[in-house]
Motif scaffolding. Structure first.
Motif, mmCIF file in Angstrom:
data_model
loop_
_atom_site.group_PDB
_atom_site.id
_atom_site.type_symbol
_atom_site.label_atom_id
_atom_site.label_comp_id
_atom_site.label_asym_id
_atom_site.label_seq_id
_atom_site.Cartn_x
_atom_site.Cartn_y
_atom_site.Cartn_z
ATOM 1 N N UNK A 1 -55.737 -4.773 21.771
ATOM 2 C CA UNK A 1 -56.685 -6.204 21.733
ATOM 3 C C UNK A 1 -55.650 -7.443 22.047
ATOM 4 N N UNK A 2 -54.607 -7.144 22.724
ATOM 5 C CA UNK A 2 -53.810 -8.208 22.951
ATOM 6 C C UNK A 2 -53.193 -9.060 21.873
ATOM 7 N N UNK A 3 -53.026 -8.352 20.632
ATOM 8 C CA UNK A 3 -52.314 -8.723 19.501
ATOM 9 C C UNK A 3 -50.875 -8.482 19.242
ATOM 10 N N UNK A 4 -50.024 -9.269 19.741
ATOM 11 C CA UNK A 4 -48.722 -8.921 19.367
ATOM 12 C C UNK A 4 -47.897 -10.197 18.544
ATOM 13 N N UNK A 5 -47.265 -9.859 17.638
ATOM 14 C CA UNK A 5 -46.566 -10.988 16.944
ATOM 15 C C UNK A 5 -44.926 -11.042 17.420
ATOM 16 N N UNK A 6 -44.673 -12.220 16.940
ATOM 17 C CA UNK A 6 -42.934 -12.495 17.099
ATOM 18 C C UNK A 6 -42.549 -12.308 15.678
ATOM 19 N N UNK A 7 -41.728 -11.138 15.185
ATOM 20 C CA UNK A 7 -41.530 -11.077 13.873
ATOM 21 C C UNK A 7 -40.661 -12.255 13.325
ATOM 22 N N UNK A 8 -39.776 -12.721 14.101
ATOM 23 C CA UNK A 8 -39.180 -13.929 13.740
ATOM 24 C C UNK A 8 -39.847 -14.900 13.141
ATOM 25 N N UNK A 9 -40.860 -15.426 14.095
ATOM 26 C CA UNK A 9 -41.714 -16.613 13.614
ATOM 27 C C UNK A 9 -42.444 -16.288 12.488
ATOM 28 N N UNK A 10 -42.920 -14.922 12.556
ATOM 29 C CA UNK A 10 -43.848 -14.499 11.328
ATOM 30 C C UNK A 10 -43.016 -14.795 10.135
ATOM 31 N N UNK A 11 -41.803 -14.692 9.860
ATOM 32 C CA UNK A 11 -41.261 -14.783 8.918
ATOM 33 C C UNK A 11 -40.853 -16.233 8.312
ATOM 34 N N UNK A 12 -41.338 -17.194 9.205
ATOM 35 C CA UNK A 12 -41.084 -18.705 8.878
ATOM 36 C C UNK A 12 -42.399 -18.957 8.114
ATOM 37 N N UNK A 13 -41.949 -20.054 7.127
ATOM 38 C CA UNK A 13 -43.027 -20.760 6.376
ATOM 39 C C UNK A 13 -43.127 -22.051 6.883
ATOM 40 N N UNK A 14 -44.374 -22.605 6.707
ATOM 41 C CA UNK A 14 -44.889 -23.836 7.196
ATOM 42 C C UNK A 14 -46.146 -24.206 6.545
#
Length: 396
Positions: free
Chosen positions: A346-359
């Protein structure tokens, strides 16, 4: 004009005091784990950041503590209750009676109470919030903003059940939808952020209650909660989707009363039923320690979400973005990663390092090459409620 927004949920109370029309946040807070001995009250202003643990028994107790803080000589932000012009309330179920924000009257309260059978974890607590606010802010206007309003655009093919037509026409048994204020807020933010003229977005609201909505060009076209906020995804204490024949089996073969079944499916199932914990933070902590029940529950939770993503991509014939929001959606990198794993079709791919960030801001957690945007957007149901309440009163 000061507007106090009260979002009295199934196990928490969110509140914000907002100056309108400037949208200036004066203070905010959260009472969570209501009914537990270690209930937590958070309260924030520009000069105060307070976090206390109290044995808060119920919503009445929690709301009274909130108002006492607002009026506190040292920590408070108002001198008297007359400084609050409007109290805006989130109400979960409005049936077909309420499609817009409305001023609260005795008749409105009566109808909210009647819908309590359809939203037993929410409408009673919403009503408590209203009645406590009426007593504490007698000169303020009280406005109700309904979760079901955003789903008035659902096409009949999506909101109608395959049961006899009379039940739909006469008794209004249909999909109503919930968390509408949140889905409306984050879908509009996503469209603005992505600068899309046409859009196909899936919004994923994950908290103690969970839901997903397919949104095309800003309008909801499908939603996975239905007649009540009990089906769909696996939730804190609610089962989500279940074969309805299980109800008959419990009653006819195992001797359960209907009341006991209702309690079982609403208050003893979901993540709590699978693990003994209803709070995802506790479940993740136990899973990390090797608790197999908690590990499986997390996998089941993510799998259910993935199935609905697939269904909504098919329903919309495309996908521009998925949006994670609410307490779990915004804060659990674990759930986001599990949902997005093996979804590259489905074109869904996440960046694991960015996913861990909080904002506290809108952020993309997809890889730079991903075809589908994966966004984390903090919901602000309270601001949306304040806007709608202000517009209502201002139009009178």
């Amino acid at each position: 004009m000061n507007i106090l927004v009260i979002n009295s949920g199934s196990s928490s109370i969110k509140f914000q005091l907002i100056q309108m029309p400037s949208k200036t946040l004066i203070c905010s807070g959260l009472v969570e784990r209501i009914g537990e001995k270690d209930a937590i009250l958070n309260y924030k202003t520009d000069i105060v950041n307070l976090k206390k643990t109290h044995p808060i028994k119920n919503h009445n107790d929690g709301l009274t503590r909130v108002v006492n803080l607002l009026l506190d000589v040292d920590k408070g932000v108002i001198k008297n209750t007359d400084e609050i012009a409007i109290v805006g309330h989130r109400v979960v179920h409005g049936g077909n009676s309420f499609s817009n924000t409305t001023l609260i009257t005795e008749d409105v309260k009566g109808q909210i109470g009647e819908f309590a059978a359809l939203a037993p974890l929410h409408n009673p607590n919403n009503l408590i919030g209203i009645e406590v606010a009426e007593a504490l802010f007698p000169n303020a206007k009280q406005a109700a903003i309904f979760d079901t309003a955003f789903f008035q655009t659902l096409p009949e093919k999506a909101k109608k059940y395959a049961i006899p037509n009379e039940l739909y026409k006469k008794h209004k048994i249909q999909v109503y939808g919930f968390h509408g204020t949140s889905h409306k807020f984050v879908s509009e933010k996503a469209i603005q952020y992505l600068k899309l003229k046409t859009s196909k977005i899936i919004t994923i609201h994950l908290g103690n209650g969970c839901s997903m909505t397919a949104v095309v060009d800003g309008k909801s076209v499908d939603h996975n909660l239905g007649f009540t906020p009990s089906n769909g995804l696996i939730m804190g204490t609610r089962s989500g989707d279940i074969d309805h024949a299980i109800v008959f089996y419990l009653v006819n073969s195992l001797g359960y009363s209907l009341e006991k079944v209702n309690t079982l499916l609403n208050k003893e199932s979901g993540m709590y039923g699978l693990t003994g914990y209803s709070d995802l933070r506790d479940i993740q902590a136990q899973a990390e320690k090797g608790n197999e029940d908690c590990q499986l529950a997390l996998a089941m939770n993510a799998y259910r979400i993935k199935k609905y993503i697939g269904a909504y991509v098919a329903a919309m014939n495309g996908l521009d973005a998925i949006v994670f929001t609410a307490g779990i959606g915004e804060n659990s990198s674990v759930i986001r990663a599990m949902v997005c794993e093996n979804m590259d079709y489905f074109g869904i791919e996440i960046d694991k390092s960015i996913n861990e960030l909080r904002s506290s801001e809108i952020r993309e957690i997809n890889t730079s090459s991903a075809k589908t945007k994966v966004l984390v957007i903090p919901t602000n149901e309270e601001l949306e409620i304040a806007k709608q309440a202000y517009n209502l009163v201002n139009s009178l």
